[in-house]
Design an enzyme around this catalytic site. Structure first.
Site, PDB file in Angstrom:
ATOM      1  CB  ALA A 131      30.389 -61.665   0.586  1.00  0.00           C
ATOM      2  CG  ASN A 187      18.735 -63.564  -3.329  1.00  0.00           C
ATOM      3  OD1 ASN A 187      19.594 -63.081  -2.606  1.00  0.00           O
ATOM      4  ND2 ASN A 187      18.207 -62.902  -4.342  1.00  0.00           N
ATOM      5  CE  LYS A 241      43.650 -93.200 -10.069  1.00  0.00           C
ATOM      6  NZ  LYS A 241      44.550 -93.208  -8.910  1.00  0.00           N
ATOM      7  NE  ARG A 260      38.646 -91.093 -11.301  1.00  0.00           N
ATOM      8  CZ  ARG A 260      39.016 -92.039 -10.422  1.00  0.00           C
ATOM      9  NH1 ARG A 260      39.029 -93.311 -10.793  1.00  0.00           N
ATOM     10  NH2 ARG A 260      39.366 -91.707  -9.194  1.00  0.00           N
ATOM     11  CB  ALA A 300      43.969-112.504 -24.988  1.00  0.00           C
ATOM     12  CG  ASN A 342      46.246-101.604 -29.627  1.00  0.00           C
ATOM     13  OD1 ASN A 342      45.325-101.624 -28.813  1.00  0.00           O
ATOM     14  ND2 ASN A 342      46.048-101.722 -30.936  1.00  0.00           N
ATOM     15  N   GLY A 401      22.789 -53.367   7.229  1.00  0.00           N
ATOM     16  CA  GLY A 401      22.444 -52.802   5.920  1.00  0.00           C
ATOM     17  C   GLY A 401      23.653 -52.618   5.017  1.00  0.00           C
ATOM     18  CE1 TYR A 433      44.439 -98.362  -1.946  1.00  0.00           C
ATOM     19  CE2 TYR A 433      42.277 -99.366  -2.188  1.00  0.00           C
ATOM     20  CZ  TYR A 433      43.203 -98.673  -1.423  1.00  0.00           C
ATOM     21  OH  TYR A 433      42.874 -98.302  -0.147  1.00  0.00           O
ATOM     22  NE  ARG A 468      15.531 -65.189   0.044  1.00  0.00           N
ATOM     23  CZ  ARG A 468      15.463 -64.293  -0.952  1.00  0.00           C
ATOM     24  NH1 ARG A 468      14.678 -64.524  -1.987  1.00  0.00           N
ATOM     25  NH2 ARG A 468      16.168 -63.186  -0.906  1.00  0.00           N
TER      26      ARG A 468
HETATM   27  C1  UD1 Z   1      19.838 -54.069  -2.545  1.00  0.00           C
HETATM   28  C2  UD1 Z   1      19.584 -52.593  -2.806  1.00  0.00           C
HETATM   29  C3  UD1 Z   1      18.425 -52.477  -3.822  1.00  0.00           C
HETATM   30  C4  UD1 Z   1      18.781 -53.194  -5.085  1.00  0.00           C
HETATM   31  C5  UD1 Z   1      19.154 -54.651  -4.777  1.00  0.00           C
HETATM   32  C6  UD1 Z   1      19.705 -55.301  -6.022  1.00  0.00           C
HETATM   33  C7  UD1 Z   1      20.118 -51.411  -0.760  1.00  0.00           C
HETATM   34  C8  UD1 Z   1      19.573 -50.735   0.441  1.00  0.00           C
HETATM   35  N1  UD1 Z   1      19.213 -51.936  -1.563  1.00  0.00           N
HETATM   36  O1  UD1 Z   1      18.683 -54.569  -1.919  1.00  0.00           O
HETATM   37  O2  UD1 Z   1      18.168 -51.122  -4.116  1.00  0.00           O
HETATM   38  O3  UD1 Z   1      17.687 -53.157  -6.001  1.00  0.00           O
HETATM   39  O4  UD1 Z   1      20.161 -54.740  -3.758  1.00  0.00           O
HETATM   40  O5  UD1 Z   1      19.899 -56.659  -5.810  1.00  0.00           O
HETATM   41  O6  UD1 Z   1      21.309 -51.411  -0.960  1.00  0.00           O
HETATM   42  N2  UD1 Z   1      24.967 -57.115   2.578  1.00  0.00           N
HETATM   43  C9  UD1 Z   1      25.961 -57.091   3.543  1.00  0.00           C
HETATM   44  N3  UD1 Z   1      25.666 -56.573   4.760  1.00  0.00           N
HETATM   45  C10 UD1 Z   1      24.445 -56.072   5.066  1.00  0.00           C
HETATM   46  C11 UD1 Z   1      23.432 -56.100   4.090  1.00  0.00           C
HETATM   47  C12 UD1 Z   1      23.730 -56.639   2.843  1.00  0.00           C
HETATM   48  O7  UD1 Z   1      27.081 -57.535   3.282  1.00  0.00           O
HETATM   49  O8  UD1 Z   1      24.265 -55.603   6.200  1.00  0.00           O
HETATM   50  C13 UD1 Z   1      25.295 -57.666   1.257  1.00  0.00           C
HETATM   51  C14 UD1 Z   1      24.524 -58.927   0.924  1.00  0.00           C
HETATM   52  O9  UD1 Z   1      25.266 -60.067   1.287  1.00  0.00           O
HETATM   53  C15 UD1 Z   1      24.366 -58.824  -0.586  1.00  0.00           C
HETATM   54  C16 UD1 Z   1      24.299 -57.325  -0.825  1.00  0.00           C
HETATM   55  O10 UD1 Z   1      24.900 -56.728   0.292  1.00  0.00           O
HETATM   56  O11 UD1 Z   1      25.476 -59.347  -1.256  1.00  0.00           O
HETATM   57  C17 UD1 Z   1      22.901 -56.812  -1.043  1.00  0.00           C
HETATM   58  O12 UD1 Z   1      22.136 -57.060   0.111  1.00  0.00           O
HETATM   59  P1  UD1 Z   1      20.623 -57.502   0.035  1.00  0.00           P
HETATM   60  O13 UD1 Z   1      20.124 -57.725   1.410  1.00  0.00           O
HETATM   61  O14 UD1 Z   1      20.445 -58.581  -0.957  1.00  0.00           O
HETATM   62  O15 UD1 Z   1      19.975 -56.151  -0.515  1.00  0.00           O
HETATM   63  P2  UD1 Z   1      18.569 -55.992  -1.193  1.00  0.00           P
HETATM   64  O16 UD1 Z   1      17.547 -55.842  -0.126  1.00  0.00           O
HETATM   65  O17 UD1 Z   1      18.368 -57.047  -2.191  1.00  0.00           O
HETATM   66 MG    MG Z   2      19.217 -58.950  -2.624  1.00  0.00          MG
END
Ligand code: UD1
Ligand code: MG
Length: 445
Positions: free
Chosen positions: A12, A226, A333, A315, A405, A359, A79, A369, A18
């Site tokens: 995450a 996204n 509430k 509420r 009333a 009733n 990555g 309040y 986006r």
């Molecule tokens: C990734 C997959 C792709 C797949 C797709 C599905 C890889 C290299 N590619 O691509 O094959 O089809 O998901 O949705 O895995 N994240 C991190 N740290 C990072 C990079 C990403 O925590 O350094 C997390 C993102 O927050 C997200 C998830 O990993 O929750 C996937 O990352 P994202 O950048 O969306 O990967 P894709 O390029 O969509």
């Molecule tokens: Mg993705």
């Protein structure tokens, strides 16, 4: 294999630019619950011994939402493979399997995760999740060999031939910890994006002679969120699931598509819900309740056989006992209504305890309040509150009381009294006629 053989890593760290939001992406709610909460709740059904969430820098909000689970910070977003590597130490002495999920893929089902676990055995050390979207777009493509994954190629690195493949990588991976982290340790970033791709573990496993198996999920459950459009798509899918579950449990929706449920909405049994009803968080609906059209409900327990609406607003902090009737343009509430109590038209009942069979006439208002603090109103069993009564809290109305009333009630009323709190009426004999005659005649147009 026992449940405690599983640890979970949820990725995450993505910034979610986006979404155009100050709220981190995985905290955006679906059916009233953050996306991350959905992923955690779903995977918790597998009984993992730990869940580790990988977040980016400055994401304390996400770390708080993940509690009591651990979070690790991925300082540089290098990555998906690098993100998983960051979680390694947080796994501690865990020796079993590791399941990797994405925080922004919130609709993944427990059935699919169970299918991945069932596919993992002594010979199959890793399992990848695939799917076949109607538009494969920019997903990673899966090059398969029979039931096995030969390799996964990212869209940006793929040839035209590879891009023509319809089988895509959903991203979720299950693997034996030692095997998975050995392969991750050997990842490099020589690719189009200069990232450490988690997906490269599949080619290495294949080359080592222990290829990963694959499980195919549905395109709906692996939908990644996204942007706001995908958030709305995910909401729609989830609402469909929640309604289907309620209907399977005996709830009638006259027009299902117009009813919005929260992930924690509970129906105790049969019930009928008319069109255009919003169930906010924390609503529980008793058996045989009827929720009529255009109601807005939050944080309320609705008793057996109750009738709510049309156009009612319930509420948080409210509890309605059996057979309570709440009618049109009534707001409740933080109030309790005893069995069979009624407020059928145009009332505000806030911070109140209303006895059974009381009733409340049209226009009854609890003045709770005073501009500084909230005060409670107590209304006894069987009390009858005449229309357009203002009950100035704190005030208590005894059992069996009748309030005339138009009263403004500022003092407590003992049981069985008749209370009148209004200006006395004076009739001036014939004065209306005199008044009319004294006015100049209307000019002709
Ligand atoms: C990734 C997959 C792709 C797949 C797709 C599905 C890889 C290299 N590619 O691509 O094959 O089809 O998901 O949705 O895995 N994240 C991190 N740290 C990072 C990079 C990403 O925590 O350094 C997390 C993102 O927050 C997200 C998830 O990993 O929750 C996937 O990352 P994202 O950048 O969306 O990967 P894709 O390029 O969509
Ligand atoms: Mg993705």
């Amino acid at each position: 294999m026992t449940d405690s053989d599983l640890a979970v890593i949820i990725l995450a760290a993505g910034q979610g630019t986006r979404m155009k939001s100050r709220l981190p992406k995985v905290l955006h709610p679906l059916a009233g619950k953050p996306m991350l909460g959905h992923v955690i709740d779903t995977v918790s059904a597998l009984g993992p011994n730990r869940i580790v969430v990988v977040v980016g820098p400055d994401m304390e909000q996400v770390a708080n939402a993940a509690q009591p689970h651990r979070t690790v910070v991925q300082q540089d977003r290098l990555g998906t493979g690098h993100a998983v590597a960051c979680a390694k130490n947080a796994l501690g002495d865990h020796v079993g399997d590791v399941l990797i999920l994405y925080g922004d893929v919130p609709l993944i089902t427990v059935q699919t995760l169970e299918a991945m676990r069932a596919t993992r055995d002594c010979d199959t050390k890793m399992v990848g999740l695939t799917f076949r979207p109607s538009d494969p777009a920019r997903y990673g493509r899966v090059i398969s060999n029979g039931d096995h994954i030969e390799r996964i190629v990212e869209y940006k690195d793929a040839s035209a031939e590879e891009r023509a493949i319809g089988l895509c990588n959903a991203g979720m991976v299950l693997g034996a910890r030692d095997v998975l982290f050995d392969l991750i340790a050997r990842l490099d970033n020589r690719n189009a994006q200069g990232e450490y791709y988690l997906t490269d573990v599949f080619a290495s496993a294949y080359a080592n002679g222990s290829p990963a198996a694959m499980v195919e999920g549905s395109a709906q459950e692996v939908l990644g969120v996204n942007d706001r459009k995908e958030l709305a798509q995910a909401e729609k899918i989830l609402q469909g699931r929640l309604r289907a579950r309620a209907m399977a449990d005996g709830v009638t929706f006259l027009d299902p598509d117009t009813v919005w449920l929260s992930s924690d909405t509970r129906f105790d049994g049969e019930a009928v819900v008319e069109p255009n009803v919003f169930f906010g968080p924390g609503v529980r609906v008793g058996r045989d309740a009827l929720i009529r059209a255009f109601c807005h409900l939050e944080g309320t327990e609705i008793g057996t056989g109750a009738r709510i609406g049309p156009f009612a607003r319930l509420r948080p902090g409210s509890s309605l006992s059996q057979n309570v009737h709440i009618g049109n343009f009534v707001e409740i509430k933080n109030a309790n209504m005893g069995e069979g109590a009624k407020a059928n038209h145009l009332a505000y009942v806030g911070d109140a305890d209303v006895g059974p069979k009381a009733n409340l006439g049209a226009g009854t208002i609890t003045c709770n309040y005073d501009g500084f603090a909230k005060h409670r109103t107590a209304i006894g069993a069987g009390a009858f509150i005449g229309s357009n009564t203002a009950l100035v809290a704190p005030v208590s109305v005894g059992d069996g009381v009748i309030v005339g009333a138009g009263s403004t009630i500022t003092e407590n009323i003992p049981a069985d009294d008749l209370a009148l709190g209004r200006g006395r009426q004076t009739n001036l004999s014939g004065r209306a006629k005199l008044f009319r005659e004294a006015r100049p005649p209307k000019r002709a147009k």
